[in-house]
Design a protein around this motif. Structure first.
Motif: not given
Length: 125
Positions: A15-21
């Motif tokens: 599981s991986v959560l990405l915040l793309l900014s």
């Protein structure tokens, strides 16, 4: 910020959560400041990365991300959650929480069913 990220690397995480900014996204900075402590308290084993889209043009295309902020949750290499633009952070937390709990349950079921071993039975006369 993550300095090097590929889709293959994302696929390797359970599981991986990405915040793309983007470089000048102040909303992204505020989101990051809210996401980090929530993840550490709720799901300390969840990998979390903030990624600057300018640094990863190939990843931007692979993930079909054309604006910021975008939050993506991947489980076993599959995208299971996406939020982009303006959204409720509380609702986002609830949705990620639900997906993580169901994903953890699914992950445990998958591995417990794979551990069952069948031994051959031999009959003698």
């Amino acid at each position: 910020y993550k300095k090097n990220m590929t889709k293959t690397e994302i696929d390797n995480y359970p599981s991986v959560l990405l915040l793309l900014s983007t470089e000048k996204c102040s909303v992204c900075t505020a989101l990051d400041q809210r996401l980090k402590p929530w993840i550490q308290n709720s799901f300390p084993d969840l990998a979390y990365y903030k990624i600057k889209l300018e640094d990863f043009p190939m990843l931007r295309g692979e993930l079909m991300v054309f604006s910021a902020p975008v939050i993506l949750l991947f489980q076993n290499g599959k995208e299971v959650f996406r939020k982009a633009g303006v959204f409720s952070l509380e609702q986002t937390f609830e949705e990620i929480n639900r997906l993580m709990i169901s994903g953890i349950a699914m992950h445990k079921r998958m591995y417990t069913t794979q551990r069952v071993k069948y031994f051959p039975v031999y009959f003698t006369a």
